[in-house]
Design an enzyme around this catalytic site. Structure first.
Site, PDB file in Angstrom:
ATOM      1  N   GLY A  43      25.084  69.235  41.354  1.00  0.00           N
ATOM      2  CA  GLY A  43      25.651  70.681  43.194  1.00  0.00           C
ATOM      3  C   GLY A  43      24.420  69.546  44.287  1.00  0.00           C
ATOM      4  O   GLY A  43      25.092  69.897  45.108  1.00  0.00           O
ATOM      5  N   SER A  81      15.804  65.129  41.758  1.00  0.00           N
ATOM      6  CA  SER A  81      16.261  65.234  43.070  1.00  0.00           C
ATOM      7  C   SER A  81      16.481  64.251  43.659  1.00  0.00           C
ATOM      8  O   SER A  81      16.727  64.193  44.708  1.00  0.00           O
ATOM      9  CB  SER A  81      15.196  66.911  42.926  1.00  0.00           C
ATOM     10  OG  SER A  81      15.496  67.555  42.331  1.00  0.00           O
ATOM     11  N   ASP A 127      13.302  75.992  39.324  1.00  0.00           N
ATOM     12  CA  ASP A 127      13.758  75.049  38.999  1.00  0.00           C
ATOM     13  C   ASP A 127      12.920  75.598  37.360  1.00  0.00           C
ATOM     14  O   ASP A 127      13.469  75.435  35.637  1.00  0.00           O
ATOM     15  CB  ASP A 127      14.161  73.596  38.945  1.00  0.00           C
ATOM     16  CG  ASP A 127      15.683  73.653  39.307  1.00  0.00           C
ATOM     17  OD1 ASP A 127      16.659  74.724  39.360  1.00  0.00           O
ATOM     18  OD2 ASP A 127      16.263  72.604  40.033  1.00  0.00           O
ATOM     19  N   LYS A 163      23.418  78.999  40.282  1.00  0.00           N
ATOM     20  CA  LYS A 163      22.842  77.390  39.692  1.00  0.00           C
ATOM     21  C   LYS A 163      24.196  76.880  38.780  1.00  0.00           C
ATOM     22  O   LYS A 163      25.371  77.734  39.195  1.00  0.00           O
ATOM     23  CB  LYS A 163      21.360  78.104  39.343  1.00  0.00           C
ATOM     24  CG  LYS A 163      20.339  78.004  40.243  1.00  0.00           C
ATOM     25  CD  LYS A 163      19.816  76.673  40.851  1.00  0.00           C
ATOM     26  CE  LYS A 163      18.852  77.125  41.960  1.00  0.00           C
ATOM     27  NZ  LYS A 163      18.137  75.875  43.024  1.00  0.00           N
TER      28      LYS A 163
END
Length: 418
Positions: free
Chosen positions: A96, A26, A296, A323
């Site tokens: 994503g 991330s 997650d 997801k």
């Protein structure tokens, strides 16, 4: 192309040792984009090198940004401070973060940009982000509501107020915030309603933006004001991935071991680190776990719950259905492949019929992974206590943790291709 199945032999010893988790996916993908929007040279250390970050780096190179990789955990990004219109579509696989962040960022190009992905990405909704962009006067279209996406870049992100429905993904909000610092004037990014799937990830975004020189102010709980500062090149340290760490924390408690990750839990700023508190409660997990702010980590907790003293219901996880795969369905299906009824869907909730007696049994099961790294890594935990489990397409972990199987082997877990 899928990889050969992997059998995991339950260890007869507690897992003890030191493992260095990969850098946060991330944070790495946020930092790569912000460095690309900053004029000058930025060095990102502690970074993740995986399929998702490789796709992000490749897309930035297509847009005229130099992204060098001097070692296994660093990127050096040298940018003119703007993105050039790419000559061909940006192909982003099933990444994503790259798809959502770049969909907003390519509005800073001057010209038409197409963003596309693999078959799984073409099922992942992006309509709310495009609607928000259009409200700022940016041409953005996806006929199916999912990629491929076409954006008409105009070299800036406009000014004013934009509302975004963040109920499906906080990544829509983060995408707007990061691009908004390159506006013509201040931009207020406001939630359309109170619902946000993972507020902690927006906090991560704001922290990264601030490190690269942006000015972001929380007007209230649902609105952020972003000043048109642009970004300044900087050196940036990326912390280890909390989502990846959850597998190691769970492996520790499942085997009565001690695994040193080289970083105290309190040092993690990522939302999934909240799972550590729950993992330490095992085998007495609470009867209801709201997974909305640590999505997650839910696959890790769900597999751990299979061995809990009492059943566990997971709520607030409807977004797991969009997801890399429908994770609610995948978790229920694969838990029940181990033992019928072990996992079931109840609306958008997941109910795990926990049974401590599963530990030590041999229950042959070939676990489908749905090309989803988190399904593969979480079900490897079940194999630490149950014999006969085989993970299909184990290489799918390369999306975020290419060294996962090596990490388990370094702790003494035996595996074999079958």
């Amino acid at each position: 192309m899928s990889s050969p199945p992997l059998a995991i032999i339950p260890p007869t010893h507690a897992l003890v040792g030191r493992v260095t988790p990969p850098g946060s996916k991330s944070i790495t993908n946020r930092a790569l984009l912000l460095a690309a929007l900053a004029r000058g040279r930025s060095r990102l250390t502690g970074a993740l090198k995986s399929r998702d970050t490789t796709l992000m780096a490749a897309a930035l190179r297509q847009m005229g940004v130099a992204v060098d990789e001097p070692d296994d955990t660093s990127f050096v990004v040298t940018s003119p401070g703007r993105l050039s219109t790419p000559d061909s579509p940006l192909v982003l696989g099933n990444a994503g973060t790259a798809m959502r962040f770049l969909t907003a960022a390519v509005a800073l190009c001057r010209g038409t940009v197409v963003l596309d992905g693999d078959d799984a990405m073409r099922k992942r909704p992006i309509g709310p982000l495009l609607a928000a962009m259009r409200s700022l006067g940016i041409g953005a279209d996806a006929p199916t509501g999912c990629p491929p996406v076409t954006v008409e870049g105009r070299g800036h992100f406009g000014a004013g107020r934009v509302e975004i429905d963040g109920s499906l993904s906080s990544q829509y909000v983060s995408a707007l915030l990061m691009a908004a610092a390159c506006g013509e004037g201040p931009i207020d990014v406001a939630l359309a309603g109170q619902d946000l799937d993972a507020r902690g990830y927006v906090d991560l975004t704001v922290a990264a933006m601030t490190a690269f020189g942006a000015r972001v102010t929380a007007v209230d709980r649902t609105t952020w004001r972003v000043e048109p500062t642009g970004y300044a090149a900087t050196d940036f340290v990326i912390e280890p991935d909390a989502s990846a760490s959850t597998y190691l924390w769970a492996a520790e408690v499942l085997t009565g071991g001690r695994i040193d990750l080289g970083l105290p839990i309190a040092a993690f700023t990522q939302p999934d680190a909240q799972a550590a508190r729950l993992i330490r409660m095992f085998p007495h997990l609470p009867p209801v776990i709201n997974g909305s702010q640590m999505q997650d980590a839910v696959p890790t907790l769900a597999v751990l719950a299979a061995f809990n003293a009492t059943p566990v219901r997971f709520t607030g996880i409807a977004n797991l259905r969009v997801k890399e795969c429908d994770r609610v369905h995948a978790l229920a299906t694969e838990l029940s492949r181990i033992r019928f009824g072990l996992g079931r869907e109840d609306g958008d909730d997941l109910v795990v019929a926990s049974d401590p007696a599963l530990a030590g049994q041999t229950l042959p099961a070939r676990i489908a992974t749905y090309e989803d790294h988190r399904i593969a890594m979480s079900f490897a935990l079940a194999a630490l206590r149950i014999g006969g489990i085989v993970i299909l397409d184990p290489a799918c972990v390369g999306k975020t943790y290419p060294g996962y199987w090596d990490a388990l082997r370094a702790l003494g877990v035996q595996t074999r291709a079958v």
